[in-house]
Design a protein around this motif. Sequence first.
Motif, PDB file in Angstrom:
ATOM      1  N   LEU A  25      42.292 -39.982  55.181  1.00 39.75           N
ATOM      2  CA  LEU A  25      41.042 -40.704  54.945  1.00 39.75           C
ATOM      3  C   LEU A  25      39.925 -39.747  54.548  1.00 39.75           C
ATOM      4  N   ALA A  26      39.822 -38.630  55.237  1.00 35.94           N
ATOM      5  CA  ALA A  26      38.759 -37.666  54.931  1.00 35.94           C
ATOM      6  C   ALA A  26      38.921 -37.090  53.528  1.00 35.94           C
ATOM      7  N   VAL A  27      40.136 -36.714  53.135  1.00 30.79           N
ATOM      8  CA  VAL A  27      40.368 -36.178  51.787  1.00 30.79           C
ATOM      9  C   VAL A  27      40.123 -37.259  50.742  1.00 30.79           C
ATOM     10  N   GLY A  28      40.511 -38.498  51.050  1.00 27.71           N
ATOM     11  CA  GLY A  28      40.276 -39.599  50.118  1.00 27.71           C
ATOM     12  C   GLY A  28      38.805 -39.891  49.918  1.00 27.71           C
ATOM     13  N   LEU A  29      37.983 -39.637  50.934  1.00 27.09           N
ATOM     14  CA  LEU A  29      36.541 -39.876  50.819  1.00 27.09           C
ATOM     15  C   LEU A  29      35.783 -38.677  50.252  1.00 27.09           C
ATOM     16  N   GLY A  30      36.499 -37.599  49.939  1.00 23.40           N
ATOM     17  CA  GLY A  30      35.864 -36.469  49.280  1.00 23.40           C
ATOM     18  C   GLY A  30      35.676 -35.234  50.116  1.00 23.40           C
ATOM     19  N   ALA A  31      36.119 -35.231  51.357  1.00 22.24           N
ATOM     20  CA  ALA A  31      35.998 -34.038  52.198  1.00 22.24           C
ATOM     21  C   ALA A  31      36.959 -32.965  51.683  1.00 22.24           C
ATOM     22  N   PRO A  32      36.643 -31.700  51.924  1.00 18.29           N
ATOM     23  CA  PRO A  32      37.590 -30.660  51.506  1.00 18.29           C
ATOM     24  C   PRO A  32      38.909 -30.790  52.275  1.00 18.29           C
ATOM     25  N   ALA A  33      39.997 -30.514  51.584  1.00 21.81           N
ATOM     26  CA  ALA A  33      41.320 -30.639  52.202  1.00 21.81           C
ATOM     27  C   ALA A  33      41.512 -29.542  53.242  1.00 21.81           C
ATOM     28  N   PRO A  34      42.135 -29.870  54.383  1.00 24.77           N
ATOM     29  CA  PRO A  34      42.403 -28.835  55.383  1.00 24.77           C
ATOM     30  C   PRO A  34      43.416 -27.806  54.859  1.00 24.77           C
ATOM     31  N   SER A  35      43.478 -26.674  55.515  1.00 26.60           N
ATOM     32  CA  SER A  35      44.353 -25.597  55.046  1.00 26.60           C
ATOM     33  C   SER A  35      45.824 -25.988  55.111  1.00 26.60           C
ATOM     34  N   TRP A  36      46.210 -26.877  56.028  1.00 27.93           N
ATOM     35  CA  TRP A  36      47.605 -27.264  56.174  1.00 27.93           C
ATOM     36  C   TRP A  36      47.989 -28.443  55.281  1.00 27.93           C
ATOM     37  N   TRP A  37      47.037 -28.954  54.526  1.00 24.79           N
ATOM     38  CA  TRP A  37      47.268 -30.140  53.704  1.00 24.79           C
ATOM     39  C   TRP A  37      48.161 -29.793  52.514  1.00 24.79           C
ATOM     40  N   ILE A  38      49.047 -30.696  52.144  1.00 23.90           N
ATOM     41  CA  ILE A  38      50.032 -30.399  51.100  1.00 23.90           C
ATOM     42  C   ILE A  38      49.492 -30.631  49.687  1.00 23.90           C
ATOM     43  N   HIS A  39      48.332 -31.229  49.554  1.00 24.32           N
ATOM     44  CA  HIS A  39      47.748 -31.480  48.235  1.00 24.32           C
ATOM     45  C   HIS A  39      46.400 -30.778  48.116  1.00 24.32           C
ATOM     46  N   ASP A  40      45.926 -30.619  46.877  1.00 27.61           N
ATOM     47  CA  ASP A  40      44.741 -29.803  46.633  1.00 27.61           C
ATOM     48  C   ASP A  40      43.425 -30.579  46.615  1.00 27.61           C
ATOM     49  N   SER A  41      43.449 -31.814  46.100  1.00 28.25           N
ATOM     50  CA  SER A  41      42.184 -32.549  45.974  1.00 28.25           C
ATOM     51  C   SER A  41      42.420 -34.032  46.239  1.00 28.25           C
ATOM     52  N   ARG A  42      41.333 -34.809  46.185  1.00 23.74           N
ATOM     53  CA  ARG A  42      41.450 -36.238  46.442  1.00 23.74           C
ATOM     54  C   ARG A  42      42.113 -36.975  45.293  1.00 23.74           C
ATOM     55  N   HIS A  43      42.182 -36.370  44.117  1.00 23.41           N
ATOM     56  CA  HIS A  43      42.817 -37.013  42.970  1.00 23.41           C
ATOM     57  C   HIS A  43      44.285 -36.628  42.831  1.00 23.41           C
ATOM     58  N   ASP A  44      44.758 -35.763  43.711  1.00 23.20           N
ATOM     59  CA  ASP A  44      46.160 -35.366  43.694  1.00 23.20           C
ATOM     60  C   ASP A  44      46.992 -36.521  44.262  1.00 23.20           C
ATOM     61  N   VAL A  45      48.101 -36.857  43.629  1.00 23.69           N
ATOM     62  CA  VAL A  45      48.933 -37.967  44.082  1.00 23.69           C
ATOM     63  C   VAL A  45      49.882 -37.496  45.178  1.00 23.69           C
ATOM     64  N   LEU A  46      50.276 -38.442  46.006  1.00 29.49           N
ATOM     65  CA  LEU A  46      51.184 -38.115  47.094  1.00 29.49           C
ATOM     66  C   LEU A  46      52.572 -37.767  46.564  1.00 29.49           C
ATOM     67  N   LEU A  47      53.068 -38.564  45.613  1.00 29.06           N
ATOM     68  CA  LEU A  47      54.352 -38.296  44.974  1.00 29.06           C
ATOM     69  C   LEU A  47      54.153 -38.290  43.462  1.00 29.06           C
ATOM     70  N   SER A  48      54.566 -37.232  42.818  1.00 30.10           N
ATOM     71  CA  SER A  48      54.463 -37.178  41.353  1.00 30.10           C
ATOM     72  C   SER A  48      55.575 -38.023  40.740  1.00 30.10           C
ATOM     73  N   ASN A  49      55.497 -38.245  39.419  1.00 33.35           N
ATOM     74  CA  ASN A  49      56.534 -39.020  38.737  1.00 33.35           C
ATOM     75  C   ASN A  49      57.906 -38.372  38.891  1.00 33.35           C
ATOM     76  N   ALA A  50      57.954 -37.054  38.802  1.00 28.60           N
ATOM     77  CA  ALA A  50      59.240 -36.359  38.931  1.00 28.60           C
ATOM     78  C   ALA A  50      59.805 -36.523  40.345  1.00 28.60           C
ATOM     79  N   GLU A  51      58.944 -36.459  41.362  1.00 24.94           N
ATOM     80  CA  GLU A  51      59.425 -36.628  42.730  1.00 24.94           C
ATOM     81  C   GLU A  51      59.864 -38.058  43.002  1.00 24.94           C
ATOM     82  N   ARG A  52      59.128 -39.035  42.434  1.00 26.04           N
ATOM     83  CA  ARG A  52      59.456 -40.445  42.649  1.00 26.04           C
ATOM     84  C   ARG A  52      60.750 -40.852  41.965  1.00 26.04           C
ATOM     85  N   THR A  53      61.008 -40.323  40.794  1.00 26.17           N
ATOM     86  CA  THR A  53      62.173 -40.758  40.007  1.00 26.17           C
ATOM     87  C   THR A  53      63.343 -39.798  40.096  1.00 26.17           C
ATOM     88  N   ARG A  54      63.260 -38.822  40.980  1.00 31.15           N
ATOM     89  CA  ARG A  54      64.303 -37.808  41.077  1.00 31.15           C
ATOM     90  C   ARG A  54      65.664 -38.398  41.423  1.00 31.15           C
TER      91      ARG A  54
END
Length: 192
Positions: A25-54
């Motif tokens: 929720l915090a990253v989605g609302l624009g807060a900086p991502a924590p150091s342990w977070w697997i994505h870089d920004s709020r516009h980063d998707v949880l699963l990319s097309n390659a990961e989804r269709t693998r």
Amino acid sequence: MLRIVDRVLLGLLGLGLLVLGGAVLAVGLGAPAPSWWIHDSRHDVLLSNAERTRWTDSSWWWPAVIAALAVAVLLTLWWLTANLRRRRLAEILVDTGDGEGALLRGRALESVLEAEAGALESVAHAHVHLTGRRTAPAARVRLQVEPHVEPAEALAALTAGALAHAKASAVLPALPTEVRLRGVRHRAERVS
């Protein structure tokens, strides 16, 4: 003990989900991502097309996903019903002989059994818990017996006294009972 473990595990799982959900929720609302977070920004998707269709070309993928989710749902429902189930018998159906019947509160029968079992000469303390169905109750009895008493004597006194009276007064054909006996430990006292 099992109840304590259940509560601790449930609390840890809830805390973990709260931290993870709060971070999403915090990253989605624009807060900086924590150091342990697997994505870089709020516009980063949880699963990319390659990961989804693998694995979509594999015939085992979707049945495996659906089976795993079904097992997770069934385990969750089983856990929920196990926690919501009443552990204590609320009422007992007493046959009055006229075809109707009467309801006896389970706690009332428990307290009478406890009082009568606790009044036995060989018993220091008694605790009774009724389980089962209202037409076929069962009892769990914990007795703390005095150190000088033989367990067989205490069990015979309980069976002939409190349990026989409860069975007769509630007009029960049977009252299966699990009895746990434990000896009372007295502290050593100094004699002067």
